[in-house]
Scaffold this motif. Structure first.
Motif, PDB file in Angstrom:
ATOM      1  N   ARG A 149      13.359 -32.452  35.543  1.00 57.64           N
ATOM      2  CA  ARG A 149      12.665 -31.891  34.384  1.00 57.64           C
ATOM      3  C   ARG A 149      13.114 -30.471  34.084  1.00 57.64           C
ATOM      4  N   VAL A 150      13.530 -29.727  35.109  1.00 59.14           N
ATOM      5  CA  VAL A 150      13.971 -28.351  34.871  1.00 59.14           C
ATOM      6  C   VAL A 150      15.491 -28.233  34.780  1.00 59.14           C
ATOM      7  N   GLN A 199      19.168 -16.360  29.824  1.00 58.17           N
ATOM      8  CA  GLN A 199      17.779 -16.097  29.443  1.00 58.17           C
ATOM      9  C   GLN A 199      17.276 -17.086  28.397  1.00 58.17           C
ATOM     10  N   ALA A 200      18.096 -17.335  27.384  1.00 63.67           N
ATOM     11  CA  ALA A 200      17.672 -18.246  26.320  1.00 63.67           C
ATOM     12  C   ALA A 200      17.428 -19.650  26.856  1.00 63.67           C
ATOM     13  N   GLN A 201      18.242 -20.099  27.806  1.00 57.66           N
ATOM     14  CA  GLN A 201      18.052 -21.431  28.382  1.00 57.66           C
ATOM     15  C   GLN A 201      16.718 -21.531  29.112  1.00 57.66           C
ATOM     16  N   ILE A 202      16.383 -20.492  29.893  1.00 60.18           N
ATOM     17  CA  ILE A 202      15.123 -20.508  30.643  1.00 60.18           C
ATOM     18  C   ILE A 202      13.933 -20.423  29.698  1.00 60.18           C
ATOM     19  N   LEU A 203      14.026 -19.603  28.674  1.00 58.51           N
ATOM     20  CA  LEU A 203      12.928 -19.485  27.708  1.00 58.51           C
ATOM     21  C   LEU A 203      12.729 -20.789  26.948  1.00 58.51           C
ATOM     22  N   ASN A 204      13.824 -21.453  26.580  1.00 56.40           N
ATOM     23  CA  ASN A 204      13.706 -22.752  25.908  1.00 56.40           C
ATOM     24  C   ASN A 204      13.059 -23.778  26.829  1.00 56.40           C
ATOM     25  N   LEU A 205      13.423 -23.743  28.110  1.00 56.97           N
ATOM     26  CA  LEU A 205      12.810 -24.653  29.082  1.00 56.97           C
ATOM     27  C   LEU A 205      11.308 -24.390  29.181  1.00 56.97           C
ATOM     28  N   LEU A 206      10.920 -23.134  29.269  1.00 57.74           N
ATOM     29  CA  LEU A 206       9.497 -22.788  29.365  1.00 57.74           C
ATOM     30  C   LEU A 206       8.740 -23.215  28.119  1.00 57.74           C
ATOM     31  N   ASN A 207       9.358 -23.065  26.969  1.00 57.73           N
ATOM     32  CA  ASN A 207       8.715 -23.505  25.723  1.00 57.73           C
ATOM     33  C   ASN A 207       8.545 -25.020  25.696  1.00 57.73           C
ATOM     34  N   ASP A 208       9.561 -25.731  26.154  1.00 61.99           N
ATOM     35  CA  ASP A 208       9.465 -27.200  26.198  1.00 61.99           C
ATOM     36  C   ASP A 208       8.359 -27.641  27.150  1.00 61.99           C
ATOM     37  N   LEU A 209       8.267 -26.998  28.298  1.00 65.92           N
ATOM     38  CA  LEU A 209       7.221 -27.340  29.268  1.00 65.92           C
ATOM     39  C   LEU A 209       5.832 -27.021  28.717  1.00 65.92           C
ATOM     40  N   LYS A 210       5.740 -25.938  27.988  1.00 67.99           N
ATOM     41  CA  LYS A 210       4.449 -25.576  27.397  1.00 67.99           C
ATOM     42  C   LYS A 210       3.959 -26.668  26.450  1.00 67.99           C
ATOM     43  N   ALA A 211       4.862 -27.162  25.608  1.00 72.63           N
ATOM     44  CA  ALA A 211       4.480 -28.215  24.666  1.00 72.63           C
ATOM     45  C   ALA A 211       4.204 -29.533  25.378  1.00 72.63           C
ATOM     46  N   GLU A 212       5.038 -29.871  26.353  1.00 73.00           N
ATOM     47  CA  GLU A 212       4.922 -31.157  27.032  1.00 73.00           C
ATOM     48  C   GLU A 212       3.694 -31.223  27.936  1.00 73.00           C
ATOM     49  N   LEU A 213       3.430 -30.144  28.659  1.00 70.87           N
ATOM     50  CA  LEU A 213       2.360 -30.131  29.650  1.00 70.87           C
ATOM     51  C   LEU A 213       1.101 -29.438  29.154  1.00 70.87           C
ATOM     52  N   LYS A 214       1.127 -28.978  27.891  1.00 70.26           N
ATOM     53  CA  LYS A 214      -0.029 -28.277  27.296  1.00 70.26           C
ATOM     54  C   LYS A 214      -0.431 -27.061  28.141  1.00 70.26           C
ATOM     55  N   LEU A 215       0.548 -26.225  28.433  1.00 68.60           N
ATOM     56  CA  LEU A 215       0.337 -25.062  29.281  1.00 68.60           C
ATOM     57  C   LEU A 215      -0.142 -23.856  28.478  1.00 68.60           C
ATOM     58  N   ASN A 223      11.060  -6.569  27.686  1.00 69.28           N
ATOM     59  CA  ASN A 223      12.016  -6.810  26.601  1.00 69.28           C
ATOM     60  C   ASN A 223      11.252  -7.263  25.360  1.00 69.28           C
ATOM     61  N   LEU A 224      11.051  -6.354  24.412  1.00 69.37           N
ATOM     62  CA  LEU A 224      10.215  -6.655  23.255  1.00 69.37           C
ATOM     63  C   LEU A 224      10.855  -7.693  22.333  1.00 69.37           C
ATOM     64  N   ALA A 225      12.178  -7.748  22.307  1.00 72.18           N
ATOM     65  CA  ALA A 225      12.840  -8.748  21.470  1.00 72.18           C
ATOM     66  C   ALA A 225      12.535 -10.156  21.968  1.00 72.18           C
ATOM     67  N   VAL A 226      12.491 -10.329  23.286  1.00 75.39           N
ATOM     68  CA  VAL A 226      12.155 -11.630  23.861  1.00 75.39           C
ATOM     69  C   VAL A 226      10.692 -11.970  23.591  1.00 75.39           C
ATOM     70  N   VAL A 227       9.821 -10.994  23.786  1.00 73.13           N
ATOM     71  CA  VAL A 227       8.384 -11.215  23.603  1.00 73.13           C
ATOM     72  C   VAL A 227       8.069 -11.640  22.175  1.00 73.13           C
ATOM     73  N   GLU A 228       8.752 -11.059  21.211  1.00 70.98           N
ATOM     74  CA  GLU A 228       8.485 -11.366  19.801  1.00 70.98           C
ATOM     75  C   GLU A 228       8.640 -12.851  19.507  1.00 70.98           C
ATOM     76  N   HIS A 229       9.658 -13.478  20.069  1.00 76.61           N
ATOM     77  CA  HIS A 229       9.956 -14.875  19.752  1.00 76.61           C
ATOM     78  C   HIS A 229       9.283 -15.858  20.695  1.00 76.61           C
ATOM     79  N   PHE A 230       8.723 -15.359  21.795  1.00 77.18           N
ATOM     80  CA  PHE A 230       8.150 -16.273  22.774  1.00 77.18           C
ATOM     81  C   PHE A 230       6.623 -16.294  22.752  1.00 77.18           C
ATOM     82  N   SER A 231       5.985 -15.250  22.224  1.00 80.97           N
ATOM     83  CA  SER A 231       4.538 -15.089  22.334  1.00 80.97           C
ATOM     84  C   SER A 231       3.828 -15.372  21.018  1.00 80.97           C
TER      85      SER A 231
END
Length: 340
Positions: A149-150, A199-215, A223-231
């Motif tokens: 899965r990861v 970094q982008a690969q790990i963030l995409n994985l975390l986003n996919d897990l969030k949707a799949e597992l309802k996390l 890193n504010l640029a990362v936070v803007e697109h992830f939060s």
């Protein structure tokens, strides 16, 4: 009565109120007239179910300590943390053990957080072993499923952490964190130690897990640029206190607190055609051993007045602010009017 659906928010999964975490300073070299380091000093925020709250600030502001205190990896000095109605800080041993299944963490250092003497299969299976989930065969199947899965191979279970790259080691840490199907995960700067390409690969994985597992995530980062697109929402922390909370898009488009403005001004602009006026924060953060009176940011703030030096501003909504925005600044409304 017609209800605007955009104003309906899911209930909070995590509620943090007046959280304080102090560390004793007695016996430390070069420390005088200070008894405590106020790493987290009266922090309050909500994390909505199924959402991501970004917690940002300079190094040493207390954001990692806040995340670990919420999980009771560090004991709080005061305040409260409610997880789905259960008071985490007052939970007894049995209740806390139950909560551990629902509350997990991914650490910043993908190598230091893994036992170098254990094979990957044992690392990922450790939560299953602790909670006696399934028999040996079922656990091995679960480990293979988690590794796949990861983005790792099932035979990677037979290897040691030092045989993997940094990005692969972080994937192992993520697999371990989701092994028990938690509902809430603290992500403690999970990509800051990785190459930008990874970094982008790990963030995409975390986003996919969030949707799949309802996390639900608490995403700690600088890193504010990362936070803007992830939060979904962002809380800005300075010297142990929250100074601004808002929806991510609104905060980046129209910051209210001078510290938030300075942080955003320090983010590099990759497009040279979109040059902007810069007013980065100057000076060094005060020591948490001896925080300044009034607003902690006033020694570095270009808008500071005598009121800022004397009176600590409460975290509250401004009359003309967007819904859900909270700001701890005496002059936020005036600064906004000047910026228009």
């Amino acid at each position: 009565m017609v209800v605007d659906s955009t104003q309906i928010r899911p209930p909070s999964l995590v509620q943090v109120r007046d959280l304080r975490t102090y560390f004793s300073a007695r016996g430390r070299a070069f420390v005088r007239n200070a008894e405590y380091v106020r790493a987290v000093d009266g922090v309050s925020f909500d994390i909505l179910r199924g959402s991501t709250l970004g917690l940002v600030g300079e190094s040493g502001c207390g954001k990692t300590t806040a995340g670990r205190t919420i999980l009771r990896l560090v004991e709080a000095t005061g305040g409260s943390v409610s997880f789905d109605g259960v008071d985490v800080l007052k939970a007894d041993g049995r209740t806390l053990r139950t909560l551990r299944r629902d509350m997990q963490i991914v650490f910043q250092d993908p190598f230091g957080s893994l036992n170098p003497r254990m094979k990957v299969g044992g690392i990922v299976a450790e939560p299953l072993d602790v909670f006696a989930v399934g028999d040996g065969r079922e656990r091995r199947e679960r480990v293979a499923e988690l590794l796949a899965r990861v983005g790792l191979r099932s035979d990677d279970a037979r290897r040691y952490p030092h045989e993997f790259s940094g990005g692969q080691r972080q994937r192992i840490g993520i697999a371990r964190a989701i092994a028990l199907n938690p509902r809430f995960v603290v992500l403690d700067e999970p990509v800051s130690a990785l190459d930008v390409s990874i970094q982008a690969q790990i963030l995409n994985l975390l986003n996919d897990l969030k949707a799949e597992l309802k996390l639900t995530y608490l995403f700690i980062a600088h890193n504010l640029a990362v936070v803007e697109h992830f939060s979904d929402r962002v809380a800005v922390m300075y010297l142990g206190k929250i100074v601004e909370v808002a929806d991510a898009a609104d905060l980046y488009a129209r910051p209210s607190h001078p510290y938030t403005m300075a942080l955003l001004a320090s983010v590099p602009e990759p497009d040279p055609a979109r040059r902007r006026e810069r007013s980065p924060v100057t000076g060094e953060p005060p020591s948490p051993l001896s925080p300044p009176s009034g607003c902690a940011f006033h020694p570095r703030c270009p808008f500071a007045t005598e009121e800022c030096r004397r009176v600590t501003p409460p975290l509250k909504s401004e009359p003309d602010a967007a819904a859900g925005r909270l700001v701890a600044c005496h002059h936020a409304a005036t600064i906004h009017s000047q910026k228009k």
